[in-house]
Design a protein around this motif. Sequence first.
Motif, mmCIF file in Angstrom:
data_model
loop_
_atom_site.group_PDB
_atom_site.id
_atom_site.type_symbol
_atom_site.label_atom_id
_atom_site.label_comp_id
_atom_site.label_asym_id
_atom_site.label_seq_id
_atom_site.Cartn_x
_atom_site.Cartn_y
_atom_site.Cartn_z
ATOM 1 N N ASP A 124 8.167 -11.330 -12.058
ATOM 2 C CA ASP A 124 7.224 -10.262 -11.726
ATOM 3 C C ASP A 124 6.281 -10.823 -10.673
ATOM 4 O OD1 ASP A 124 5.747 -7.953 -11.638
ATOM 5 O OD2 ASP A 124 4.808 -8.228 -13.596
ATOM 6 N N VAL A 125 6.640 -10.620 -9.396
ATOM 7 C CA VAL A 125 5.935 -11.260 -8.288
ATOM 8 C C VAL A 125 5.519 -10.214 -7.264
ATOM 9 C CG1 VAL A 125 6.137 -12.982 -6.451
ATOM 10 C CG2 VAL A 125 7.373 -13.314 -8.592
ATOM 11 N N ASP A 126 4.258 -10.246 -6.862
ATOM 12 C CA ASP A 126 3.767 -9.377 -5.801
ATOM 13 C C ASP A 126 4.301 -9.908 -4.469
ATOM 14 O OD1 ASP A 126 2.365 -7.895 -3.913
ATOM 15 O OD2 ASP A 126 0.422 -8.188 -4.853
ATOM 16 N N VAL A 127 5.163 -9.133 -3.824
ATOM 17 C CA VAL A 127 5.776 -9.554 -2.564
ATOM 18 C C VAL A 127 5.336 -8.674 -1.388
ATOM 19 C CG1 VAL A 127 7.785 -10.646 -3.649
ATOM 20 C CG2 VAL A 127 7.872 -8.205 -3.037
ATOM 21 N N THR A 128 4.264 -7.941 -1.579
ATOM 22 C CA THR A 128 3.777 -7.008 -0.560
ATOM 23 C C THR A 128 3.589 -7.681 0.796
ATOM 24 O OG1 THR A 128 2.625 -5.806 -2.308
ATOM 25 C CG2 THR A 128 1.981 -5.316 -0.039
ATOM 26 N N ASP A 129 3.054 -8.888 0.808
ATOM 27 C CA ASP A 129 2.780 -9.574 2.073
ATOM 28 C C ASP A 129 4.049 -10.031 2.789
ATOM 29 O OD1 ASP A 129 0.097 -9.203 1.557
ATOM 30 O OD2 ASP A 129 -0.209 -11.226 0.752
ATOM 31 N N TYR A 130 5.205 -9.920 2.140
ATOM 32 C CA TYR A 130 6.457 -10.410 2.716
ATOM 33 C C TYR A 130 7.445 -9.300 3.075
ATOM 34 C CZ TYR A 130 4.492 -14.654 0.839
ATOM 35 O OH TYR A 130 3.640 -15.685 0.549
ATOM 36 N N TYR A 170 14.819 -5.576 -9.213
ATOM 37 C CA TYR A 170 14.349 -4.391 -8.498
ATOM 38 C C TYR A 170 12.971 -4.621 -7.890
ATOM 39 C CZ TYR A 170 11.817 -3.572 -12.907
ATOM 40 O OH TYR A 170 11.009 -3.706 -14.015
ATOM 41 N N LEU A 171 12.636 -3.753 -6.939
ATOM 42 C CA LEU A 171 11.284 -3.687 -6.376
ATOM 43 C C LEU A 171 10.576 -2.530 -7.054
ATOM 44 C CD1 LEU A 171 11.503 -4.076 -2.501
ATOM 45 C CD2 LEU A 171 10.373 -5.587 -4.106
ATOM 46 N N GLN A 172 9.363 -2.770 -7.510
ATOM 47 C CA GLN A 172 8.568 -1.702 -8.111
ATOM 48 C C GLN A 172 7.355 -1.450 -7.229
ATOM 49 O OE1 GLN A 172 9.007 0.304 -11.191
ATOM 50 N NE2 GLN A 172 7.692 1.355 -9.732
ATOM 51 N N PRO A 173 7.337 -0.333 -6.497
ATOM 52 C CA PRO A 173 6.129 0.008 -5.740
ATOM 53 C C PRO A 173 5.065 0.543 -6.716
ATOM 54 C CG PRO A 173 8.058 1.268 -4.980
ATOM 55 C CD PRO A 173 8.430 0.594 -6.236
ATOM 56 N N TYR A 180 4.174 -3.944 -3.548
ATOM 57 C CA TYR A 180 5.549 -4.082 -4.007
ATOM 58 C C TYR A 180 5.673 -5.312 -4.899
ATOM 59 C CZ TYR A 180 6.910 -0.584 -0.603
ATOM 60 O OH TYR A 180 7.036 0.589 0.101
ATOM 61 N N TYR A 181 6.254 -5.100 -6.080
ATOM 62 C CA TYR A 181 6.486 -6.180 -7.030
ATOM 63 C C TYR A 181 7.984 -6.375 -7.199
ATOM 64 C CZ TYR A 181 1.575 -6.219 -8.137
ATOM 65 O OH TYR A 181 0.215 -6.334 -8.036
ATOM 66 N N LEU A 182 8.438 -7.621 -7.013
ATOM 67 C CA LEU A 182 9.823 -7.962 -7.263
ATOM 68 C C LEU A 182 9.925 -8.323 -8.737
ATOM 69 C CD1 LEU A 182 12.670 -8.529 -6.106
ATOM 70 C CD2 LEU A 182 11.907 -10.900 -5.770
ATOM 71 N N ARG A 183 10.807 -7.625 -9.453
ATOM 72 C CA ARG A 183 10.901 -7.819 -10.894
ATOM 73 C C ARG A 183 12.350 -8.015 -11.328
ATOM 74 N NH1 ARG A 183 6.422 -3.277 -12.774
ATOM 75 N NH2 ARG A 183 4.641 -4.584 -12.222
ATOM 76 N N CYS A 184 12.499 -8.844 -12.321
ATOM 77 C CA CYS A 184 13.783 -9.016 -12.996
ATOM 78 C C CYS A 184 13.470 -9.047 -14.476
ATOM 79 C CB CYS A 184 14.478 -10.297 -12.561
ATOM 80 S SG CYS A 184 16.122 -10.475 -13.286
ATOM 81 N N PRO A 221 9.286 5.642 -8.308
ATOM 82 C CA PRO A 221 10.582 5.123 -8.775
ATOM 83 C C PRO A 221 10.848 3.709 -8.265
ATOM 84 C CG PRO A 221 10.815 7.332 -7.869
ATOM 85 C CD PRO A 221 9.418 6.881 -7.564
ATOM 86 N N LYS A 222 11.435 2.897 -9.131
ATOM 87 C CA LYS A 222 11.785 1.542 -8.724
ATOM 88 C C LYS A 222 12.967 1.573 -7.763
ATOM 89 C CE LYS A 222 14.468 0.807 -12.926
ATOM 90 N NZ LYS A 222 14.462 0.095 -14.189
ATOM 91 N N ILE A 223 13.110 0.510 -7.003
ATOM 92 C CA ILE A 223 14.178 0.374 -6.020
ATOM 93 C C ILE A 223 15.130 -0.697 -6.530
ATOM 94 C CG2 ILE A 223 14.705 -0.220 -3.624
ATOM 95 C CD1 ILE A 223 11.658 0.561 -3.068
#
Length: 143
Positions: free
Chosen positions: A100-106, A133-136, A70-74, A5-7
């Motif tokens: 749509d950005v991979d933010v896992t390292d942050y 939202y964050l999409q794991p 984790y991907y930050l998406r709008c 589920p997205k956050i």
Amino acid sequence: MTQIPKISLNEKWHYRFATEQESYSNPAVDDSDWEWTLFTEVPIPKVSPPAVIWLRKRFHLNPMEACVRYYLRCDRNSYPMTVYLRGHAVAQGSNDSYLDVDVTDYVSLDDNVLALEIHADKWDLDTQEAELYLQPIFCDDLE
């Protein structure tokens, strides 16, 4: 492929009007006295020259049983903005763009601060339908 589920990040943002010279990207900034808004209801500044609006949101992530990214998406961004996560510039958004950005390292399992620097003179106010939202995503699903 199992979907995690997205956050949602739309609720409970602190906001503040600022000048071009002010920066609130640092996670240590005390935003406790800032006003509240929703991501979809960012207020219009009534100042001249047009201000920068800073939005800040704190969130925590729960540990996962498996490797995730984790991907930050709008899905519909109407704000020309710079996105900061834990003090790092991670994305640039523009009017009518998707994020749509991979933010896992942050991201971290402790305190995360997401800050948006929005230039109020360049935005389209039609963001009521947008969702940030964050999409794991399981690492195995990315291969």
